[in-house]
Design a protein around this motif. Structure first.
Motif, PDB file in Angstrom:
ATOM      1  N   ALA A  16      -5.023  -1.373  -4.670  1.00  0.00           N
ATOM      2  CA  ALA A  16      -4.583  -0.366  -3.704  1.00  0.00           C
ATOM      3  C   ALA A  16      -4.340   0.984  -4.366  1.00  0.00           C
ATOM      4  N   ASN A  17      -4.250   1.015  -5.685  1.00  0.00           N
ATOM      5  CA  ASN A  17      -3.947   2.262  -6.386  1.00  0.00           C
ATOM      6  C   ASN A  17      -4.958   3.356  -6.049  1.00  0.00           C
ATOM      7  N   GLN A  18      -6.228   3.023  -6.052  1.00  0.00           N
ATOM      8  CA  GLN A  18      -7.261   4.016  -5.760  1.00  0.00           C
ATOM      9  C   GLN A  18      -7.115   4.539  -4.330  1.00  0.00           C
ATOM     10  N   ALA A  19      -6.835   3.656  -3.387  1.00  0.00           N
ATOM     11  CA  ALA A  19      -6.662   4.081  -1.994  1.00  0.00           C
ATOM     12  C   ALA A  19      -5.443   4.984  -1.851  1.00  0.00           C
ATOM     13  N   LEU A  20      -4.358   4.673  -2.559  1.00  0.00           N
ATOM     14  CA  LEU A  20      -3.164   5.511  -2.500  1.00  0.00           C
ATOM     15  C   LEU A  20      -3.421   6.886  -3.111  1.00  0.00           C
ATOM     16  N   GLU A  21      -4.164   6.929  -4.200  1.00  0.00           N
ATOM     17  CA  GLU A  21      -4.511   8.213  -4.816  1.00  0.00           C
ATOM     18  C   GLU A  21      -5.339   9.053  -3.852  1.00  0.00           C
ATOM     19  N   GLN A  22      -6.309   8.428  -3.196  1.00  0.00           N
ATOM     20  CA  GLN A  22      -7.150   9.140  -2.238  1.00  0.00           C
ATOM     21  C   GLN A  22      -6.301   9.658  -1.082  1.00  0.00           C
ATOM     22  N   LEU A  23      -5.402   8.828  -0.581  1.00  0.00           N
ATOM     23  CA  LEU A  23      -4.520   9.230   0.507  1.00  0.00           C
ATOM     24  C   LEU A  23      -3.661  10.419   0.085  1.00  0.00           C
ATOM     25  N   LYS A  24      -3.159  10.388  -1.132  1.00  0.00           N
ATOM     26  CA  LYS A  24      -2.324  11.481  -1.636  1.00  0.00           C
ATOM     27  C   LYS A  24      -3.088  12.801  -1.607  1.00  0.00           C
ATOM     28  N   TYR A  25      -4.323  12.790  -2.076  1.00  0.00           N
ATOM     29  CA  TYR A  25      -5.119  14.018  -2.103  1.00  0.00           C
ATOM     30  C   TYR A  25      -5.486  14.482  -0.691  1.00  0.00           C
ATOM     31  N   GLU A  26      -5.770  13.536   0.219  1.00  0.00           N
ATOM     32  CA  GLU A  26      -6.076  13.903   1.601  1.00  0.00           C
ATOM     33  C   GLU A  26      -4.883  14.578   2.262  1.00  0.00           C
ATOM     34  N   VAL A  33      -1.343  21.917   0.039  1.00  0.00           N
ATOM     35  CA  VAL A  33      -0.649  21.832  -1.243  1.00  0.00           C
ATOM     36  C   VAL A  33      -1.662  21.479  -2.330  1.00  0.00           C
ATOM     37  N   GLN A  34      -1.644  22.227  -3.407  1.00  0.00           N
ATOM     38  CA  GLN A  34      -2.557  21.979  -4.525  1.00  0.00           C
ATOM     39  C   GLN A  34      -1.909  21.008  -5.509  1.00  0.00           C
ATOM     40  N   ILE A  35      -2.551  19.879  -5.763  1.00  0.00           N
ATOM     41  CA  ILE A  35      -2.062  18.915  -6.743  1.00  0.00           C
ATOM     42  C   ILE A  35      -2.585  19.334  -8.115  1.00  0.00           C
ATOM     43  N   PRO A  36      -1.708  19.392  -9.116  1.00  0.00           N
ATOM     44  CA  PRO A  36      -2.140  19.823 -10.461  1.00  0.00           C
ATOM     45  C   PRO A  36      -3.231  18.924 -11.027  1.00  0.00           C
ATOM     46  N   GLY A  54       6.219  11.830   2.100  1.00  0.00           N
ATOM     47  CA  GLY A  54       6.663  11.513   3.454  1.00  0.00           C
ATOM     48  C   GLY A  54       5.509  11.300   4.411  1.00  0.00           C
ATOM     49  N   HIS A  55       4.510  12.170   4.319  1.00  0.00           N
ATOM     50  CA  HIS A  55       3.346  12.019   5.192  1.00  0.00           C
ATOM     51  C   HIS A  55       2.533  10.771   4.827  1.00  0.00           C
ATOM     52  N   MET A  56       2.488  10.435   3.545  1.00  0.00           N
ATOM     53  CA  MET A  56       1.801   9.210   3.132  1.00  0.00           C
ATOM     54  C   MET A  56       2.479   7.994   3.759  1.00  0.00           C
TER      55      MET A  56
END
Length: 75
Positions: A16-26, A33-36, A54-56
């Protein structure tokens, strides 16, 4: 928890890590918001990182509710 203890955020489903990372960027993109790129969040405003998280959570809860409403997987 004792002082000096380390906590871990181990995922129950490591894939699920990859899906969570993708969700974070979306979510960050939607919020403008620009993620470093270097992965260091120390210079980001707490308000921005909190908004992303919160939105995630809102999206994950919405997904779980929809899945349960369709009679999908039990958690």
């Amino acid at each position: 928890m004792a002082t000096g203890s380390k906590t871990s955020n181990n995922l129950i489903v490591p894939q699920a890590n990859q899906a969570l990372e993708q969700l974070k960027y979306e979510v960050a993109q939607e919020l403008g918001v620009q993620i470093p790129q270097d992965g260091y969040y120390g210079y980001m405003a707490t308000r921005d990182t909190g908004a992303i998280g919160g939105h995630m959570v809102r999206r994950m809860v919405q997904f779980a509710e929809e899945t349960l409403a369709r009679g999908g997987a039990r958690f």
